[in-house]
Motif scaffolding. Structure first.
Motif, PDB file in Angstrom:
ATOM      1  N   TRP A  52       0.841  -1.190   0.000  1.00  0.00           N
ATOM      2  CA  TRP A  52       0.000   0.000   0.000  1.00  0.00           C
ATOM      3  C   TRP A  52       0.867   1.227   0.000  1.00  0.00           C
ATOM      4  O   TRP A  52       1.998   1.209   0.447  1.00  0.00           O
ATOM      5  CB  TRP A  52      -1.029  -0.003   1.110  1.00  0.00           C
ATOM      6  CG  TRP A  52      -0.569   0.184   2.522  1.00  0.00           C
ATOM      7  CD1 TRP A  52      -0.273  -0.802   3.410  1.00  0.00           C
ATOM      8  CD2 TRP A  52      -0.396   1.414   3.219  1.00  0.00           C
ATOM      9  NE1 TRP A  52       0.077  -0.265   4.606  1.00  0.00           N
ATOM     10  CE2 TRP A  52       0.014   1.105   4.526  1.00  0.00           C
ATOM     11  CE3 TRP A  52      -0.542   2.753   2.875  1.00  0.00           C
ATOM     12  CZ2 TRP A  52       0.267   2.074   5.480  1.00  0.00           C
ATOM     13  CZ3 TRP A  52      -0.281   3.708   3.831  1.00  0.00           C
ATOM     14  CH2 TRP A  52       0.109   3.367   5.111  1.00  0.00           C
ATOM     15  N   LEU A  65      -4.282   0.134  -2.012  1.00  0.00           N
ATOM     16  CA  LEU A  65      -3.611  -1.156  -2.051  1.00  0.00           C
ATOM     17  C   LEU A  65      -3.212  -1.406  -3.489  1.00  0.00           C
ATOM     18  O   LEU A  65      -4.021  -1.245  -4.402  1.00  0.00           O
ATOM     19  CB  LEU A  65      -4.559  -2.274  -1.609  1.00  0.00           C
ATOM     20  CG  LEU A  65      -4.774  -2.469  -0.130  1.00  0.00           C
ATOM     21  CD1 LEU A  65      -5.823  -3.533   0.101  1.00  0.00           C
ATOM     22  CD2 LEU A  65      -3.501  -2.832   0.566  1.00  0.00           C
ATOM     23  N   GLN A  88      -4.720  -5.595   3.785  1.00  0.00           N
ATOM     24  CA  GLN A  88      -3.487  -6.097   3.183  1.00  0.00           C
ATOM     25  C   GLN A  88      -3.103  -7.449   3.794  1.00  0.00           C
ATOM     26  O   GLN A  88      -2.800  -8.396   3.064  1.00  0.00           O
ATOM     27  CB  GLN A  88      -2.350  -5.097   3.371  1.00  0.00           C
ATOM     28  CG  GLN A  88      -1.036  -5.566   2.782  1.00  0.00           C
ATOM     29  CD  GLN A  88       0.120  -4.645   3.129  1.00  0.00           C
ATOM     30  OE1 GLN A  88       0.095  -3.937   4.124  1.00  0.00           O
ATOM     31  NE2 GLN A  88       1.134  -4.662   2.298  1.00  0.00           N
TER      32      GLN A  88
END
Length: 98
Positions: A52, A65, A88
């Motif tokens: 990210w 992301l 994530q």
């Protein structure tokens, strides 16, 4: 697991991550997102990692992301800074399983 924070509802399951009116799912070998965020459909086998970043050159600091495969960005998903690490980690965990 579900979190309630005012109007923000977050739900995480084995193959689905939901918050507000957004959803990231893994089905039939694809990572797919839908809702107010970008709509993305990427084959899991093409994904190498997920990172990210925040682009400070944009007028609004919106984190994204980045889905990486074979050294290129396959897709970007705009997401809030408050849950970006959790999403994530969730995606990376699912890539280990796939």
């Amino acid at each position: 697991m579900a979190y309630l924070d005012g109007s923000n509802v977050l739900t995480e399951s084995n193959m689905e991550y939901l918050w507000k009116k957004n959803k990231i799912t893994i089905e039939n070998g694809y990572l797919m997102s839908s809702g107010l965020i970008n709509n993305v459909r990427v084959p899991l086998r093409a994904i190498e990692t997920v990172v990210w970043a925040i682009n400070p050159a944009k007028p609004t600091l919106s984190p994204a992301l980045k889905i990486i495969g074979k050294g290129i960005v396959l897709a970007e998903i705009q997401i809030g800074i408050d849950i970006i690490n959790d999403v994530q980690d969730w995606i990376l965990e699912k890539l280990e399983i796939a």
